[in-house]
Design a protein around this motif. Structure first.
Motif, mmCIF file in Angstrom:
data_model
loop_
_atom_site.group_PDB
_atom_site.id
_atom_site.type_symbol
_atom_site.label_atom_id
_atom_site.label_comp_id
_atom_site.label_asym_id
_atom_site.label_seq_id
_atom_site.Cartn_x
_atom_site.Cartn_y
_atom_site.Cartn_z
ATOM 1 N N GLN A 243 -3.057 7.239 8.624
ATOM 2 C CA GLN A 243 -4.489 6.711 8.912
ATOM 3 C C GLN A 243 -5.082 5.915 8.597
ATOM 4 O O GLN A 243 -6.255 5.519 9.363
ATOM 5 N N HIS A 244 -5.063 6.152 7.231
ATOM 6 C CA HIS A 244 -6.863 5.495 6.058
ATOM 7 C C HIS A 244 -6.691 4.017 6.574
ATOM 8 O O HIS A 244 -7.936 3.699 7.001
ATOM 9 N N VAL A 245 -5.089 3.626 6.458
ATOM 10 C CA VAL A 245 -5.380 2.923 6.304
ATOM 11 C C VAL A 245 -5.611 1.515 7.764
ATOM 12 O O VAL A 245 -5.722 0.904 7.739
ATOM 13 N N SER A 246 -5.348 2.215 8.745
ATOM 14 C CA SER A 246 -5.577 2.100 10.181
ATOM 15 C C SER A 246 -7.077 2.070 10.681
ATOM 16 O O SER A 246 -7.459 1.412 11.131
ATOM 17 N N SER A 247 -7.191 3.174 9.994
ATOM 18 C CA SER A 247 -9.095 3.264 9.865
ATOM 19 C C SER A 247 -9.946 2.205 9.172
ATOM 20 O O SER A 247 -10.353 0.877 9.722
ATOM 21 N N ALA A 248 -9.190 0.988 7.745
ATOM 22 C CA ALA A 248 -10.079 0.372 7.133
ATOM 23 C C ALA A 248 -9.766 -0.958 7.284
ATOM 24 O O ALA A 248 -10.525 -1.683 7.661
ATOM 25 N N PHE A 249 -8.436 -1.131 8.684
ATOM 26 C CA PHE A 249 -8.073 -1.948 8.950
ATOM 27 C C PHE A 249 -8.986 -1.670 10.176
ATOM 28 O O PHE A 249 -9.921 -3.567 10.082
ATOM 29 N N VAL A 348 -0.132 -3.994 3.461
ATOM 30 C CA VAL A 348 0.755 -2.789 3.353
ATOM 31 C C VAL A 348 0.454 -1.509 4.496
ATOM 32 O O VAL A 348 -1.028 -1.324 4.584
ATOM 33 N N PRO A 349 1.200 -1.144 4.614
ATOM 34 C CA PRO A 349 0.626 0.087 5.707
ATOM 35 C C PRO A 349 0.585 1.467 5.498
ATOM 36 O O PRO A 349 -0.008 2.356 6.365
ATOM 37 N N ILE A 350 0.807 1.932 4.372
ATOM 38 C CA ILE A 350 0.423 3.190 3.661
ATOM 39 C C ILE A 350 -0.456 2.313 2.576
ATOM 40 O O ILE A 350 -0.383 1.324 1.751
ATOM 41 N N VAL A 351 -1.743 4.393 2.006
ATOM 42 C CA VAL A 351 -2.171 3.977 0.671
ATOM 43 C C VAL A 351 -0.660 4.192 -0.291
ATOM 44 O O VAL A 351 0.565 4.573 -0.646
ATOM 45 N N ALA A 352 -0.582 3.680 -1.178
ATOM 46 C CA ALA A 352 0.257 4.169 -2.752
ATOM 47 C C ALA A 352 0.841 5.761 -2.305
ATOM 48 O O ALA A 352 0.292 6.638 -2.859
#
Length: 430
Positions: A243-249, A348-352
């Motif tokens: 969700q975090h990556v999707s929102s930032a992108f 990348v599609p995920i956070v660390a």
């Protein structure tokens, strides 16, 4: 202004206590480079290189004369010392860089996670509460810059190994067209896909480093964001985003669109087909490692050895077919990309992820590794160039935005990255 010497000495002092970041330090030569740069600055004798006397790190797969190159392993401890510096190291020294040390890495650069069972794993500086991976394989490189110990770091990128840690640690990492930077004097993973490159804090810093290490010089002309045609592939590359990556992108695309860029969503199915040609690393790594594996198998990281051994099952005919298919695919991709100025995707599609679960479970490790390498690997197969720059809000976990193009479009990709970076500063300051 802080002297170069003070900066280098402070970095070395911290680095001595940071065993999981560096595998070797060079205090004497780094201090000498800093003193020399400070002297020239004080005397105003001549213009200095932008990195003269400043701390820079090099990944532990680059040769330095007089010592074995370990590549994050223990099996090479008794290898023959390098007879001369790698050309990239020579270029850094000629530019006056204070090379403070070699950085830790995934053993033999064979994963995007950054975990090393021999020398430890430096936690991602972006999260002080939870120990998260730094990304790999240039793990120590990223941490050396993210912690402020170095202004820039030299790493490598075979399937994303400079862009993945840049994305996860909130840095900027540039993978040039592979042929532009010499790979001589480096421990290879894939002769076909390896690229020597850098990461730093900003696009301009990456441009500076590229100008030092590359065999050619780029002409980078300023571009307006308005009117740029930026393709966003919809097949594969947006799947499994957290969700975090999707929102930032999504916010980044909205910001760029509002500034006048044309954000063009397109299936780009052909790009997603790169995975059918992504088996170069295993056979090429096996060719280099097969004798070492026979003699010292038990000293390898088991997860690395497992992947290298896959190459033993690739026939010569299959290997040749992969090269033929790749060349044809690249030709088709160049035609597909022609109407666009660049490709955009999440680096990348995920956070660390957290470190501990990935150490404990092979399933968790290889699942994360697959996700981390999925998007970035397409550009290596394309023989293209790409940069990852931060697109997350200040104070949140880092997210990388990838801007990519075909081979030898490096100058254009960097020019686009520069204007995108300036535009996204609005998001980054929130």
């Amino acid at each position: 202004m802080q002297s170069r010497l003070a900066y280098v000495e402070a970095s070395l002092e911290v680095a001595k206590q940071s065993r999981s970041i560096f595998t070797r330090l060079y205090p004497e030569s780094a201090i000498a480079a800093a003193i020399y740069a400070d002297t020239l600055r004080a005397q105003k004798i001549a213009p200095l290189s932008p990195i003269a006397g400043l701390p820079v790190s090099i990944k532990d797969l680059l040769d330095v004369a007089g010592e074995p190159t370990l590549a994050g392993s223990t099996v090479l401890r008794n290898a023959q010392p390098a007879k001369q510096d790698a050309p990239v190291v020579t270029r850094l020294k000629q530019a006056g860089a204070a090379i403070i040390g070699k950085t830790n890495m995934t053993e033999f650069a064979y994963s995007g996670v950054g975990i090393n069972p021999h020398y430890g794993t430096a936690p991602n500086p972006a999260d002080t509460a939870i120990a998260r991976i730094p990304g790999g394989s240039s793990s120590g490189a990223a941490v050396s810059v993210a912690t402020g110990l170095c202004v820039a770091a030299i790493g490598s990128d075979t399937g994303g190994s400079i862009r993945i840690p840049a994305a996860l640690c909130g840095l900027t990492g540039f993978k040039p067209t592979a042929s532009r930077v010499s790979k001589a004097g480096t421990v290879p993973l894939s002769f076909t896909l390896d690229t020597i490159c850098s990461l730093a804090h900003t696009v301009d810093d990456c441009i500076t480093m590229d100008g030092i290490i590359a065999e050619d010089s780029l002409s980078i002309t300023a571009l307006p964001l308005k009117g740029l045609r930026l393709a966003v592939p919809q097949t594969l590359f947006l799947e499994d985003m957290d969700q975090h990556v999707s929102s930032a992108f999504s916010k980044a695309l909205t910001c760029l669109s509002a500034a006048g860029a044309y954000i063009i969503e397109t299936p780009m199915q052909l790009l997603a087909e790169y995975r059918s040609m992504a088996m170069f690393s295993a056979p090429e790594a096996y060719a280099w490692h097969r004798q070492l594996l026979a003699e010292k198998f038990g000293e390898y990281d088991p997860r690395v050895a497992q992947r290298i051994q896959l190459g033993a099952h690739v026939s010569a005919a299959d290997y040749i077919d992969m090269h033929t298919a790749r060349a044809e695919w690249i030709g088709h991709m160049r035609a597909l990309l022609a109407p666009f100025d660049a490709i955009l995707m999440p680096t990348v599609p995920i956070v660390a992820p957290e470190i501990t679960p990935l150490i404990a479970s092979d399933d968790a490790f290889f699942h994360a590794n697959g996700l981390l390498l999925r998007n970035t690997g397409s550009i290596n197969i394309l023989d293209g160039c790409a940069i990852s720059l931060p697109c997350h809000e200040h104070g949140s976990l880092p997210v990388g935005l990838s801007i990519a193009g075909a081979a030898n479009t490096d100058g254009k990709v960097l020019a686009i990255a520069r204007v995108v970076e300036n535009t996204l500063a609005k998001i980054r300051s929130v």
